[in-house]
Design an enzyme around this catalytic site. Sequence first.
Site, PDB file in Angstrom:
ATOM      1  N   CYS A   1      40.400  45.597  22.723  1.00  0.00           N
ATOM      2  CA  CYS A   1      40.347  45.675  24.389  1.00  0.00           C
ATOM      3  C   CYS A   1      42.023  45.539  24.541  1.00  0.00           C
ATOM      4  O   CYS A   1      42.431  44.616  24.258  1.00  0.00           O
ATOM      5  CB  CYS A   1      39.446  44.502  24.789  1.00  0.00           C
ATOM      6  SG  CYS A   1      38.018  44.662  24.181  1.00  0.00           S
TER       7      CYS A   1
ATOM      8  N   CYS B   1      25.528  38.171  33.922  1.00  0.00           N
ATOM      9  CA  CYS B   1      26.907  37.975  34.642  1.00  0.00           C
ATOM     10  C   CYS B   1      27.810  39.180  34.050  1.00  0.00           C
ATOM     11  O   CYS B   1      27.990  39.391  32.964  1.00  0.00           O
ATOM     12  CB  CYS B   1      27.416  36.581  34.218  1.00  0.00           C
ATOM     13  SG  CYS B   1      29.192  36.577  34.608  1.00  0.00           S
TER      14      CYS B   1
ATOM     15  N   ARG C   1      32.561  35.957  41.462  1.00  0.00           N
ATOM     16  CA  ARG C   1      33.585  34.884  40.912  1.00  0.00           C
ATOM     17  C   ARG C   1      34.651  35.466  40.898  1.00  0.00           C
ATOM     18  O   ARG C   1      35.148  36.301  40.263  1.00  0.00           O
ATOM     19  CB  ARG C   1      32.879  34.333  39.348  1.00  0.00           C
ATOM     20  CG  ARG C   1      33.739  33.368  38.876  1.00  0.00           C
ATOM     21  CD  ARG C   1      33.114  32.657  37.659  1.00  0.00           C
ATOM     22  NE  ARG C   1      31.854  32.253  37.898  1.00  0.00           N
ATOM     23  CZ  ARG C   1      30.893  32.762  37.355  1.00  0.00           C
ATOM     24  NH1 ARG C   1      30.864  33.701  36.420  1.00  0.00           N
ATOM     25  NH2 ARG C   1      29.527  32.234  37.665  1.00  0.00           N
TER      26      ARG C   1
HETATM   27 FE1  SF4 Z   1      37.461  40.700  21.606  1.00  0.00          FE
HETATM   28 FE2  SF4 Z   1      36.246  40.223  23.951  1.00  0.00          FE
HETATM   29 FE3  SF4 Z   1      38.837  39.986  23.603  1.00  0.00          FE
HETATM   30 FE4  SF4 Z   1      37.536  42.537  23.599  1.00  0.00          FE
HETATM   31  S1  SF4 Z   1      37.698  41.094  25.249  1.00  0.00           S
HETATM   32  S2  SF4 Z   1      39.357  41.807  22.060  1.00  0.00           S
HETATM   33  S3  SF4 Z   1      35.608  41.747  22.570  1.00  0.00           S
HETATM   34  S4  SF4 Z   1      37.455  38.664  22.334  1.00  0.00           S
END
Ligand code: SF4
Length: 355
Positions: free
Chosen positions: A72, A203, A281
């Site tokens: 991510c 959520c 939120r």
């Molecule tokens: Fe990992 Fe969640 Fe961060 Fe993505 S958002 S890198 S799944 S901890």
Amino acid sequence: MQDTLTRLGATTVAATSVRTDWTRDEIAALFDLPFTELLFRAAEVHRAHHHAGEVQLCTLLSIKTGGCPEDCGYCSQSIKADSGVEATKLMEVQKVLQSAAQAKDNGSKRFCMGAAWRNPKERDMPAIIAMIKGVREMGMETCMTLGMLTPGQAAQLAEAGLDYYNHNIDTSPERYEEVITTRTFADRLQTLDNVRSAGINVCSGGIVGMGETRADRVGFVHALATLEQHPESVPVNALVPIKGTVLGDMLADTPLAKIDDIEFVRTVAVARITMPLSMVRLSAGRESMSEATQALCFMAGANSIFTGDKLLTAANAGDDADAAMFARLGLKPMEGEEPMRAMKAVGGCSGGCAA
Ligand code: SF4
Ligand code: SAM
Ligand code: DTB
């Protein structure tokens, strides 16, 4: 129960106006409204379904930090990020319960536990279940965010008494693969479906300010507002640009890509109008947000925040700053029940909460 119904007087009637058939054009038209008109309409919807002077307080704890295999682009906890966040093991149950007790003392009603996982492993489940049971025994609501869940894992969490599961769609379906390549938008929806089918409250929200277009923000709200049943909670995060993450570094190099405050407030307002019964939120990003912008968000229908001086790895506004802001704005911590849950309790919100 009667108290809840009286308190939410308008809700049972107004719920018939909850729609899950929003079109992108309708949502784009809301975004296009003159700002004050949009704010006014969002405030009207807010008042029809919620106590507008009350804001729900939630506490967040990272129960397993860093070392996440997902990529991510916003996240400090990905192994792909050079953010300096150190990977830890899953916290001991007793330590988690100590933190929860402290959160309760500080007035928090909900305790949200987050783990930097792609998905929980079977060996983690007994500890996770003990955390849920322990926090519930203290009289707090529980929320967890642990990555992808199988139907069986969702059922185990439901059985343990988990109240909410957070799993964000993060952005529009079209933009998703530019932000994350290690899973798909469809994977995200599958977990949301598993959570919903297990009977856990959902959520789900996302992040604004990742250099996305207005059309992406329309697509993001559209994806949530057209789910068969709206999420009970919709977190709207403002990107916290963290050095060493793809998106944090991109924003440092191109400051003009930073989201304008008014556009952020518009996104909150459109979420409120399209998902009237949901808790909206105001999540990450408050630490660097002015009180005036936060006040506009509350006016636009945001009615929940994370308290404390830390989110998962990033700084949060802190209890003192929030107490001062609540006093200045005349806001009160929310005590009562949320509209969608209250309606479910009286059998009025099975299925879509829609007409
Ligand atoms: Fe990992 Fe969640 Fe961060 Fe993505 S958002 S890198 S799944 S901890
Ligand atoms: N690993 C789990 C997952 O991804 O679902 C749970 C934890 S994850 C950190 C929870 C959410 O925090 C993400 O989906 C994202 O929306 C939000 N988030 C993470 N980093 C952020 C940042 N730098 N700024 C704003 N929001 C962020
Ligand atoms: C959500 O939407 N925002 C919270 C919660 N769900 C888990 C997490 C915000 C994380 C902000 C970045 C950090 O602390 O690392």
